[in-house]
Design an enzyme around this catalytic site. Structure first.
Site, PDB file in Angstrom:
ATOM      1  CE  LYS A  34      34.538  29.970  43.225  1.00  0.00           C
ATOM      2  NZ  LYS A  34      34.285  31.357  43.689  1.00  0.00           N
ATOM      3  CB  THR A  35      34.300  34.635  39.856  1.00  0.00           C
ATOM      4  OG1 THR A  35      34.916  34.102  41.031  1.00  0.00           O
ATOM      5  CG2 THR A  35      33.841  36.054  40.145  1.00  0.00           C
ATOM      6  CG  ASP A 223      31.615  32.624  45.619  1.00  0.00           C
ATOM      7  OD1 ASP A 223      31.818  31.570  44.980  1.00  0.00           O
ATOM      8  OD2 ASP A 223      32.470  33.519  45.735  1.00  0.00           O
TER       9      ASP A 223
END
Length: 779
Positions: A34-35, A223
């Site tokens: 994800k990051t 996020d």
């Protein structure tokens, strides 16, 4: 030719990076990179689309995550870009308020209160009301304050610049809240809740300010979107209305902060709210083996508030997941210790590769005893935060006193080390400060000839502050701290204290400042530094590697990964938590199941689940394995230790209790009759908690009535009075009608367990009365 931005992205990550326009939802499962996708997308917008980096807002939940993102983005696009809008929600709000808080006549150097500062205010309030922890605890009051701030128009009251009229009929909790607000107002101090509320208030009430920020923020990325609260979603949705480029990334299956106000529905139903939403599923896991993922996939399918996905991986099958059932706590913990030794002997593993997770802190005791007995080194994550340690708070308070002269720092440091300035001195100073409408420091400076204030210790303290103010004009912050420690006598105090850790912590603080100065290649602004430090939370805990087995709660483990994971105390009443279920019923079951899913998906190579028989002091019943164990097909794990048929049957029977029929007798708006409170109107039907919220005219209050209560009958011909809408002027009346949550004290056993679950059983669901729907358009 290598492309540092787009290389090494899988097809779904690449799609997320290149889908830059409009409303975009990325469902990113555990360990799916994800990051990497988030930071690559930021870099892509800057480097390939030519957008100025200062026009992109990227919000996350911890300073640590924000710093990691900044580091990765700079590695992709270079150092010469402004990435200050890669920040936390609170960090963005601080930056916004520095520019715009004057719209509500607050100074731009407002003070940010951390948890310790809030407690400092409450100590004053408790003294003023002559109460102590036997009446209320700080923890209870802070929860109450937070809830009131989210459910009342307290900002309207603050901006009226008036004080509450003393009223003996107010509940004790309401009086504490009122005095707390007054002290905040007097010092222009904002706590964490205020940062979001003040920002939203200014944007909602100043169209020109809103439009300015909307125009500037061309792209917004969120996020961990599943953990955002309603007010946080309100903020990013409002800011994105002009350019309509809102990108959410998260995993509803990892929502474990509903008790803090997280609303996973926003991410789950985002495509319903914004029909043009593009949804991308990132389900390729780079962390765990297929055997571990099968368990996670299998259990989370039982949840309803989610976006369906199965995590997949290219890794080999790996070790089978193991469930161990012990005859008692001792056998369970001893088995864990022996299995750790087996891992160390059979694999190229270190102690630091092994992590033991649990639902509640109190479960660590037996584990610790077993590890000590077998000489296995361990460390517990989740201790006192660095910036909350006494010696660090002392230094930061001195810095704040020099540049801001606030009362909280003065009260902490005026007699630290001791200067003979006792109770009488402070009472006299407080009286003069109130009469002259000055801060405590200003009052001392103005009244040095007063008999009670002209003590040598007071004059020496003033001299010290003035000298340090002059020094601050020419010295770097790291040099200033060294001078403060020397001239204030704090260094000598810590040496006499005999605690070498205090001095080591101070050195670490100075080193961090030196590093910050080096990274910025310029002096650090003291006010900005203090505001930044105030935003650090327990989610920013230091996770530096040590060669020790790590013990931590599941909540703390979120976002981390470990080669070998043991989930101990996998017992009904603990996971899922009996207290959570009692409070939030089915809603809690889903969140507890997500906690289980988070625990499973932390593991890279091996995953163990352990439980034991005996007596459960939380539930007051015999212990049984968690209901979640029986949601996993036995083909997906190996069992060690025998489970009797009686235990299996008993657990399955208990698990069926919450699956009972939830059909309701009444709907919203129905008129009902209660044997005690007479006529009422059903305001809300809450199927998650199996209850109605009924407004009773005779007592002018709303009450939660369980679906199973047989004596609530229809009253179709009854009339109920309409309640008036809440306004800012009605804040005091609102508080009076709010049930006092502290009238019934918890038993000691419940209280201890409750505190050790890291507040995860706090009810942060909707307030009574008409439900404020998160999905309604904000206008």
């Amino acid at each position: 030719m290598n492309d540092p931005i787009l290389d090494n992205l899988n097809p779904n990550q690449l799609q997320a990076v290149k889908t830059t326009e409009g409303y975009v939802r990325v469902i990113a499962g555990a360990g799916s990179g994800k990051t990497k996708a988030l930071t690559s997308r930021f870099a892509y917008i800057v480097d390939r689309l030519g957008i100025n980096s200062s026009n992109i807002l990227c919000v996350t939940f911890t300073n640590k995550a924000a710093q990691e993102m900044k580091k990765r983005v700079k590695a992709l696009i270079g150092e010469n870009y402004d990435v200050s809008f890669i920040t936390t929600y609170h960090g963005f709000c601080v930056r916004f308020l520095r520019e715009e808080i004057n719209k509500i006549h607050y100074p731009k150097n407002f003070i940010i209160l951390d948890a310790e500062d809030q407690k400092s205010i409450l100590r004053d309030v408790f003294t003023e009301l002559q109460i102590n922890s036997k009446h209320l605890t700080f923890k209870q009051v802070l929860r109450f304050i937070s809830k009131q701030k989210s459910s009342s128009n307290y900002l309207g009251y603050i901006l009226e610049n008036k004080s509450f009229e003393p009223d003996e009929s107010d509940s004790l909790s309401s009086r504490v809240f009122q005095i707390y607000l007054d002290k905040q107002k007097r010092n222009y101090a904002l706590d964490f809740d205020d940062l979001i509320h003040f920002t939203a208030f200014i944007l909602d009430n100043n169209p020109d300010v809103l439009f300015k920020w909307q125009q500037n923020l061309h792209y917004i990325q969120v996020d961990e979107a599943q953990d955002s609260s309603e007010s946080q979603f309100h903020l990013v949705e409002m800011l994105s209305r002009v350019h309509q480029n809102l990108f959410l990334v998260g995993d509803p299956d990892q929502t474990i902060y509903e008790w803090r106000g997280a609303k996973p529905e926003y991410l789950v139903e985002f495509d319903t709210i914004f029909p043009d939403t593009q949804t991308i599923i990132m389900n390729r896991n780079y962390r765990s083996t297929p055997n571990i993922l099968k368990v996670g996939n299998h259990i989370i399918k039982n949840n309803t508030v989610r976006v369906d996905k199965d995590m997949i991986t290219d890794k080999p099958e790996g070790f089978e997941v193991v469930h161990f059932h012990g005859k008692n706590d001792f056998e369970e913990s001893r088995w864990i210790a022996s299995e750790i030794k087996e891992i160390l002997q059979s694999e190229d593993a270190s102690y630091s590769d092994i992590t033991i997770l649990y639902r509640s802190n109190h479960l660590s005791r037996n584990i610790e005893q077993a590890l000590i007995k077998d000489n296995i080194p361990y460390t517990i994550f989740g201790g006192i935060r660095f910036f909350e340690r006494k010696e660090i708070k002392d230094v930061l308070s001195m810095l704040r006193l020099i540049v801001q002269g606030d009362n909280f720092s003065f009260l902490r440091m005026h007699n630290q080390p001791t200067r003979g300035l006792g109770k009488k001195f402070l009472e006299r100073l407080s009286l003069l400060a109130g009469e002259q409408n000055l801060s405590l420091l200003q009052a001392l400076e103005k009244n040095t000839t007063d008999k009670e204030l002209s003590k040598k210790g007071a004059l020496d303290f003033l001299l010290l502050i003035n000298e340090l103010r002059e020094t601050a004009k020419t010295k770097s912050i790291s040099d200033l701290v060294k001078i403060i420690l020397d001239k204030s006598g704090l260094s000598e105090l810590y040496r006499k204290d005999g605690d070498e850790d205090r001095l080591e912590n101070i050195k670490e603080l100075v080193n961090s400042m030196l590093l910050l100065e080096k990274e910025n290649n310029a002096p650090v602004n003291i006010v900005e530094y203090l505001q930044e430090i105030a935003l650090y939370t327990d989610l920013d805990a230091d996770t530096q590697q040590q060669d020790k087995v790590r013990l931590m709660t599941i909540h703390i483990s979120k976002g981390l990964e470990f080669p070998y994971v043991f989930l101990c105390g996998f017992t009904e009443g603990i996971l899922p938590s009996a207290l959570s279920i009692k409070e939030r019923r089915k809603r809690a079951i889903e969140e507890e199941r997500r906690l289980m899913y988070v625990a499973v998906t932390r593991a890279e190579k091996r995953f163990y689940m352990t439980d034991s028989e005996g007596f459960n002091f939380t539930t007051g019943l015999n212990k049984y394995p968690s209901r979640f164990l029986f949601e996993i097909s036995e083909e997906f794990y190996v069992r060690k230790g025998k489970l009797s048929p009686e235990i299996i049957q008993n657990n399955k029977t208990k698990s069926d209790v919450l699956q009972s029929d939830t059909q309701t007798t009444f709907k919203e708006g129905d008129l009902v009759m209660h044997p005690v409170w007479n006529k009422g109107k059903v305001k809300t039907v809450d199927v998650e908690k199996n209850q109605y919220i009924v407004e009773f005219a005779v007592i002018a209050k709303e009450k939660p009535i369980d679906f199973s209560f047989k004596h609530l009958t229809s009253a179709e011909d009854a009339d109920t009075e309409e309640t008036t809408d809440f306004t800012a002027q009605d804040l005091q009346q609102h508080l009076k009608s709010t049930p006092n949550p502290f009238e019934k004290t918890e038993s000691e056993s419940e209280k201890n367990v409750f505190e050790e679950t890291q507040d995860s059983d706090i009810n942060m669901d909707k307030d009574s009365g008409e439900e404020k729907k998160w999905w309604k358009p904000w206008s």
